[in-house]
Design a protein around this motif. Structure first.
Motif, PDB file in Angstrom:
ATOM      1  N   ILE A 183     -46.012  46.577  -4.457  1.00 20.75           N
ATOM      2  CA  ILE A 183     -46.659  46.609  -3.144  1.00 20.75           C
ATOM      3  C   ILE A 183     -46.394  47.965  -2.519  1.00 20.75           C
ATOM      4  O   ILE A 183     -45.294  48.532  -2.656  1.00 20.75           O
ATOM      5  CB  ILE A 183     -46.131  45.473  -2.234  1.00 20.75           C
ATOM      6  N   SER A 184     -47.411  48.516  -1.848  1.00 25.20           N
ATOM      7  CA  SER A 184     -47.293  49.846  -1.240  1.00 25.20           C
ATOM      8  C   SER A 184     -47.219  49.714   0.277  1.00 25.20           C
ATOM      9  O   SER A 184     -47.954  48.924   0.878  1.00 25.20           O
ATOM     10  CB  SER A 184     -48.498  50.714  -1.621  1.00 25.20           C
ATOM     11  N   VAL A 185     -46.317  50.522   0.879  1.00 25.15           N
ATOM     12  CA  VAL A 185     -46.176  50.572   2.341  1.00 25.15           C
ATOM     13  C   VAL A 185     -46.250  52.030   2.772  1.00 25.15           C
ATOM     14  O   VAL A 185     -45.924  52.949   1.993  1.00 25.15           O
ATOM     15  CB  VAL A 185     -44.843  49.930   2.795  1.00 25.15           C
ATOM     16  N   PRO A 186     -46.659  52.301   4.032  1.00 25.74           N
ATOM     17  CA  PRO A 186     -46.916  53.692   4.443  1.00 25.74           C
ATOM     18  C   PRO A 186     -45.694  54.486   4.878  1.00 25.74           C
ATOM     19  O   PRO A 186     -45.728  55.708   4.853  1.00 25.74           O
ATOM     20  CB  PRO A 186     -47.895  53.516   5.601  1.00 25.74           C
ATOM     21  N   ASN A 187     -44.598  53.830   5.311  1.00 24.76           N
ATOM     22  CA  ASN A 187     -43.477  54.618   5.822  1.00 24.76           C
ATOM     23  C   ASN A 187     -42.158  53.909   5.527  1.00 24.76           C
ATOM     24  O   ASN A 187     -42.125  52.756   5.089  1.00 24.76           O
ATOM     25  CB  ASN A 187     -43.626  54.863   7.337  1.00 24.76           C
ATOM     26  N   GLU A 188     -41.079  54.633   5.784  1.00 23.91           N
ATOM     27  CA  GLU A 188     -39.730  54.145   5.480  1.00 23.91           C
ATOM     28  C   GLU A 188     -39.366  52.937   6.342  1.00 23.91           C
ATOM     29  O   GLU A 188     -38.658  52.033   5.884  1.00 23.91           O
ATOM     30  CB  GLU A 188     -38.700  55.271   5.705  1.00 23.91           C
ATOM     31  N   LEU A 189     -39.828  52.930   7.585  1.00 24.29           N
ATOM     32  CA  LEU A 189     -39.494  51.827   8.481  1.00 24.29           C
ATOM     33  C   LEU A 189     -40.038  50.499   7.932  1.00 24.29           C
ATOM     34  O   LEU A 189     -39.330  49.482   7.896  1.00 24.29           O
ATOM     35  CB  LEU A 189     -40.056  52.097   9.880  1.00 24.29           C
ATOM     36  N   MET A 190     -41.295  50.541   7.496  1.00 25.02           N
ATOM     37  CA  MET A 190     -41.885  49.319   6.946  1.00 25.02           C
ATOM     38  C   MET A 190     -41.249  48.952   5.612  1.00 25.02           C
ATOM     39  O   MET A 190     -41.092  47.772   5.295  1.00 25.02           O
ATOM     40  CB  MET A 190     -43.402  49.499   6.780  1.00 25.02           C
ATOM     41  N   LYS A 191     -40.887  49.972   4.848  1.00 20.75           N
ATOM     42  CA  LYS A 191     -40.238  49.697   3.565  1.00 20.75           C
ATOM     43  C   LYS A 191     -38.906  48.975   3.774  1.00 20.75           C
ATOM     44  O   LYS A 191     -38.581  48.015   3.072  1.00 20.75           O
ATOM     45  CB  LYS A 191     -40.018  50.999   2.801  1.00 20.75           C
ATOM     46  N   SER A 192     -38.124  49.440   4.780  1.00 19.31           N
ATOM     47  CA  SER A 192     -36.841  48.773   5.056  1.00 19.31           C
ATOM     48  C   SER A 192     -37.059  47.344   5.552  1.00 19.31           C
ATOM     49  O   SER A 192     -36.272  46.435   5.244  1.00 19.31           O
ATOM     50  CB  SER A 192     -36.057  49.579   6.086  1.00 19.31           C
ATOM     51  N   GLN A 193     -38.160  47.139   6.301  1.00 18.91           N
ATOM     52  CA  GLN A 193     -38.438  45.786   6.801  1.00 18.91           C
ATOM     53  C   GLN A 193     -38.819  44.854   5.649  1.00 18.91           C
ATOM     54  O   GLN A 193     -38.416  43.686   5.620  1.00 18.91           O
ATOM     55  CB  GLN A 193     -39.563  45.833   7.837  1.00 18.91           C
ATOM     56  N   VAL A 194     -39.589  45.373   4.687  1.00 20.53           N
ATOM     57  CA  VAL A 194     -39.944  44.576   3.517  1.00 20.53           C
ATOM     58  C   VAL A 194     -38.705  44.294   2.674  1.00 20.53           C
ATOM     59  O   VAL A 194     -38.538  43.190   2.137  1.00 20.53           O
ATOM     60  CB  VAL A 194     -41.024  45.289   2.683  1.00 20.53           C
ATOM     61  N   GLU A 195     -37.824  45.281   2.553  1.00 22.75           N
ATOM     62  CA  GLU A 195     -36.575  45.084   1.798  1.00 22.75           C
ATOM     63  C   GLU A 195     -35.735  43.967   2.429  1.00 22.75           C
ATOM     64  O   GLU A 195     -35.117  43.160   1.734  1.00 22.75           O
ATOM     65  CB  GLU A 195     -35.764  46.384   1.773  1.00 22.75           C
ATOM     66  N   LYS A 196     -35.758  43.923   3.763  1.00 24.81           N
ATOM     67  CA  LYS A 196     -34.986  42.898   4.455  1.00 24.81           C
ATOM     68  C   LYS A 196     -35.541  41.491   4.195  1.00 24.81           C
ATOM     69  O   LYS A 196     -34.782  40.527   4.024  1.00 24.81           O
ATOM     70  CB  LYS A 196     -34.988  43.205   5.953  1.00 24.81           C
ATOM     71  N   GLY A 197     -36.873  41.383   4.169  1.00 29.59           N
ATOM     72  CA  GLY A 197     -37.486  40.074   3.928  1.00 29.59           C
ATOM     73  C   GLY A 197     -37.787  39.797   2.476  1.00 29.59           C
ATOM     74  O   GLY A 197     -38.396  38.765   2.148  1.00 29.59           O
ATOM     75  N   LYS A 198     -37.372  40.697   1.602  1.00 30.11           N
ATOM     76  CA  LYS A 198     -37.672  40.562   0.174  1.00 30.11           C
ATOM     77  C   LYS A 198     -37.070  39.315  -0.475  1.00 30.11           C
ATOM     78  O   LYS A 198     -37.747  38.636  -1.264  1.00 30.11           O
ATOM     79  CB  LYS A 198     -37.218  41.822  -0.552  1.00 30.11           C
ATOM     80  N   PRO A 199     -35.805  38.913  -0.191  1.00 29.52           N
ATOM     81  CA  PRO A 199     -35.244  37.707  -0.841  1.00 29.52           C
ATOM     82  C   PRO A 199     -36.057  36.440  -0.562  1.00 29.52           C
ATOM     83  O   PRO A 199     -36.303  35.653  -1.472  1.00 29.52           O
ATOM     84  CB  PRO A 199     -33.834  37.623  -0.248  1.00 29.52           C
ATOM     85  N   LYS A 200     -36.489  36.264   0.685  1.00 26.24           N
ATOM     86  CA  LYS A 200     -37.284  35.076   1.008  1.00 26.24           C
ATOM     87  C   LYS A 200     -38.637  35.108   0.312  1.00 26.24           C
ATOM     88  O   LYS A 200     -39.123  34.095  -0.200  1.00 26.24           O
ATOM     89  CB  LYS A 200     -37.484  34.970   2.518  1.00 26.24           C
ATOM     90  N   LEU A 201     -39.254  36.300   0.301  1.00 31.43           N
ATOM     91  CA  LEU A 201     -40.546  36.453  -0.374  1.00 31.43           C
ATOM     92  C   LEU A 201     -40.412  36.187  -1.863  1.00 31.43           C
ATOM     93  O   LEU A 201     -41.238  35.488  -2.470  1.00 31.43           O
ATOM     94  CB  LEU A 201     -41.089  37.868  -0.128  1.00 31.43           C
ATOM     95  N   LEU A 202     -39.350  36.722  -2.455  1.00 33.59           N
ATOM     96  CA  LEU A 202     -39.122  36.535  -3.896  1.00 33.59           C
ATOM     97  C   LEU A 202     -38.905  35.066  -4.227  1.00 33.59           C
ATOM     98  O   LEU A 202     -39.451  34.538  -5.208  1.00 33.59           O
ATOM     99  CB  LEU A 202     -37.907  37.363  -4.317  1.00 33.59           C
ATOM    100  N   LYS A 203     -38.125  34.377  -3.400  1.00 35.84           N
ATOM    101  CA  LYS A 203     -37.872  32.951  -3.627  1.00 35.84           C
ATOM    102  C   LYS A 203     -39.161  32.137  -3.519  1.00 35.84           C
ATOM    103  O   LYS A 203     -39.420  31.236  -4.327  1.00 35.84           O
ATOM    104  CB  LYS A 203     -36.848  32.456  -2.596  1.00 35.84           C
ATOM    105  N   PHE A 204     -39.991  32.484  -2.521  1.00 36.36           N
ATOM    106  CA  PHE A 204     -41.253  31.755  -2.331  1.00 36.36           C
ATOM    107  C   PHE A 204     -42.178  31.939  -3.535  1.00 36.36           C
ATOM    108  O   PHE A 204     -42.774  30.973  -4.033  1.00 36.36           O
ATOM    109  CB  PHE A 204     -41.935  32.261  -1.052  1.00 36.36           C
ATOM    110  N   LEU A 205     -42.300  33.173  -4.006  1.00 38.02           N
ATOM    111  CA  LEU A 205     -43.191  33.446  -5.151  1.00 38.02           C
ATOM    112  C   LEU A 205     -42.689  32.743  -6.406  1.00 38.02           C
ATOM    113  O   LEU A 205     -43.483  32.177  -7.175  1.00 38.02           O
ATOM    114  CB  LEU A 205     -43.283  34.954  -5.385  1.00 38.02           C
TER     115      LEU A 205
END
Length: 573
Positions: A499-521
């Motif tokens: 998945i592509s994101v435009p800036n570091e701020l959004m990337k860190s936010q996705v990293e923070k929510g990544k475990p829940k997203l990974l578990k759901f998938l």
């Protein structure tokens, strides 16, 4: 080839003494005949196959027994008339009957009219029958038989003497089948006859029909195995084995045993009902005062008494409640197998003492069955060693001096078991930041070798991705929802998702929510090999639209006709 007569006809009762399980009614009718106290309108009501029509025929023959010159083997005397109301339910049929009633019998004292399935008469036929039933001639006696008393109009019921036939008990039916086996030179297990009697559900005619069927299958030797196989019923050994597994908290073995039951063609609803009845029988077997309520064979009763000593009262009460709850929810469930499996796992977790606090729907974690290995020492074993040392010290005749070689105290022994537990650190410390990074790396590299890795397509990935977007919207996490909606996920080899994101701020936010997203998938796609890779791509930023004007421009790019719609109706942003 000799003509075969089914047992239901061959052994139809010829006297009141032959009628099974209706002693109160047969004694009443016997005394009424002897004392000349018999009503002119009788109504026999009750379930199917319990002896209503047989008693009506016996009574009709007994009334005119002295005047009848026919053989006792005949079902009807010349002054006994039987009418099937199911096929003769019109007003004309009843009028013909009332015309016949006026003519007295040529010989004998009474003309007896047996009307079977009387509830099938039409409303007009009932009305035409009322006056004759209320004031019949002195020589006429009416015997009405029905399985559905509630369908008969009250004015008919008030003119009849009502006899309610009850269901035939399992033990009574079994004893009658045993007497038939003796007459037919058939050897039968006590449990085999008991299963037939249970399957008949209180109907003697059904019991005899089942008996004929099983004899045709297995010959002159009826065994419990042959009966269960022919009738396709679950043997009680299945429930005994399942209960043993539930008491031992063996969830994997419980699920495998249930799968074996389903593979034999049995429904989950039938199984869970039988299991609830089994728990009820175990509960009954725990008290000497209620053992009489246990309607099983002698061999099965011994097993129930033995297993009842293993099962605690609290376990049985909770298990019955959960099985009953599953029974109520079964018809409305879309995944019925999962519902039964969850119920079995909850029942298997009732006696588990590995958790300090358990909810009512607690299930033993899967890690309990996979993480523990024989090489790891368990704390309960250490406690047992400590208790033995204390007991030895308490029973010694002399004071015990603890030397350096003495057994290690409990708190020191338990330390190796708890060495992996990390101490809590301050959230603001540098150490806590490193710990969080380590936690993330460990979570991503968790071992899922034993978990499924079901292949999936790009379209399936998009559908699940969209579901997670709506889930985030419902949870109020709109920022994270907007980020994952900004770019479509790309599926690569080895189940890697980019998945592509435009800036570091959004990337860190996705990293923070990544475990829940990974578990759901992983759960939705049933693939625990999925990994998520986040790319930083500043060109993606153009895809975001925050202000109303930006959103309008975005929509106009997709559909230029929106501009025409706006100008035509004078719409504002």
């Amino acid at each position: 080839m000799e003509h075969f007569i089914v047992s239901a006809r061959k052994y139809r009762p010829q006297t009141f003494e032959d009628v099974v399980g209706q002693q109160a009614i047969t004694n009443t009718l016997e005394n009424a005949i002897k004392n000349n106290h018999l009503a002119q309108a009788l109504l026999f009501t009750g379930p199917r196959g319990v002896g209503k029509t047989s008693c009506a025929r016996i009574l009709a023959k007994r009334i005119n027994e002295e005047a009848s010159t026919n053989s006792t083997d005949e079902d009807f005397a010349f002054n006994i008339f039987e009418l099937d109301a199911a096929s003769n339910n019109s007003v004309d049929d009843i009028r013909n009957l009332t015309d016949q009633v006026r003519i007295p019998p040529q010989t004998g004292k009474y003309k007896v009219y047996i009307i079977d399935e009387v509830h099938m008469l039409s409303q007009a036929a009932f009305n035409a029958f009322l006056k004759t039933l209320e004031e019949p001639p002195a020589h006429a006696i009416f015997i009405l038989a029905t399985t559905e008393k509630h369908k008969i109009i009250p004015t008919i019921l008030s003119r009849c003497q009502i006899f309610d036939f009850k269901r035939i008990g399992v033990l009574d039916a079994k004893e009658y089948l045993k007497s038939i086996c003796a007459k037919e030179n058939i050897t039968a297990d006590d449990d085999a006859l008991h299963i037939i009697a249970q399957k008949a559900d209180g109907a003697m005619r059904d019991a005899l029909s089942i008996f004929d069927r099983v004899v045709s299958f297995s010959g002159n030797n009826l065994t419990r195995e042959a009966v269960t196989q022919n009738l396709n019923v679950l043997d009680y050994d299945v429930y005994f084995h399942m209960t043993d597994l539930l008491l031992e908290n063996k969830i994997p073995e419980v699920l495998m045993a249930y799968n074996e039951v389903l593979s034999k063609g049995f429904e989950g609803h039938h199984f869970i009902n039988g299991l609830a009845s089994h728990f009820r029988d175990l509960l009954v077997a725990k008290d000497a005062a209620t053992i009489a309520l246990l309607e099983v064979g002698d061999n099965a009763k011994k097993k129930y008494l033995e297993q009842a000593t293993k099962a605690g009262m609290q376990f049985l009460l909770t298990a019955i409640d959960k099985a009953n709850d599953c029974d109520l929810k079964y018809r409305g469930s879309k995944n019925q197998r999962l519902l039964v499996e969850l119920t079995l796992m909850q029942i298997a977790s009732i006696t588990f003492d590995g958790a300090k606090k358990k909810s009512s729907n607690y299930i033993i974690p899967a890690t309990f069955f996979t993480a523990l290995t024989p090489s790891k020492p368990k704390i309960p074993a250490v406690k047992k060693q400590v208790h033995e040392v204390i007991k030895e010290a308490a029973t010694a005749t002399k004071p015990v001096a603890v030397e350096k070689t003495a057994p290690v105290p409990p708190q020191e022994t338990a330390k190796p078991q708890l060495k992996d537990i990390k101490r809590r650190t301050s959230a603001l410390s540098l150490k806590s930041i490193h710990q969080k990074k380590e936690y993330k790396s460990v979570e991503e590299e968790e071992n899922y070798d034993n978990h499924p890795r079901t292949p999936f397509s790009q379209e399936q990935l998009k559908d699940v991705w969209k579901k997670y977007y709506f889930k985030l919207q419902d949870m109020g996490e709109r920022s994270m929802a907007a980020i994952i909606a900004s770019d479509d996920p790309k599926l690569y080899e080895n189940f890697k998702i980019a998945i592509s994101v435009p800036n570091e701020l959004m990337k860190s936010q996705v990293e923070k929510g990544k475990p829940k997203l990974l578990k759901f998938l992983r759960e939705k796609l049933n693939n625990y090999g999925i990994q998520i890779v986040i790319h930083l791509n500043e060109t993606v930023e153009k895809k975001f639209a925050y202000t109303p004007h930006e959103k309008y421009e975005k929509l106009k790019e997709k559909n230029p006709l929106i501009e025409k719609l706006k100008t035509t109706f004078g719409l504002d942003l």
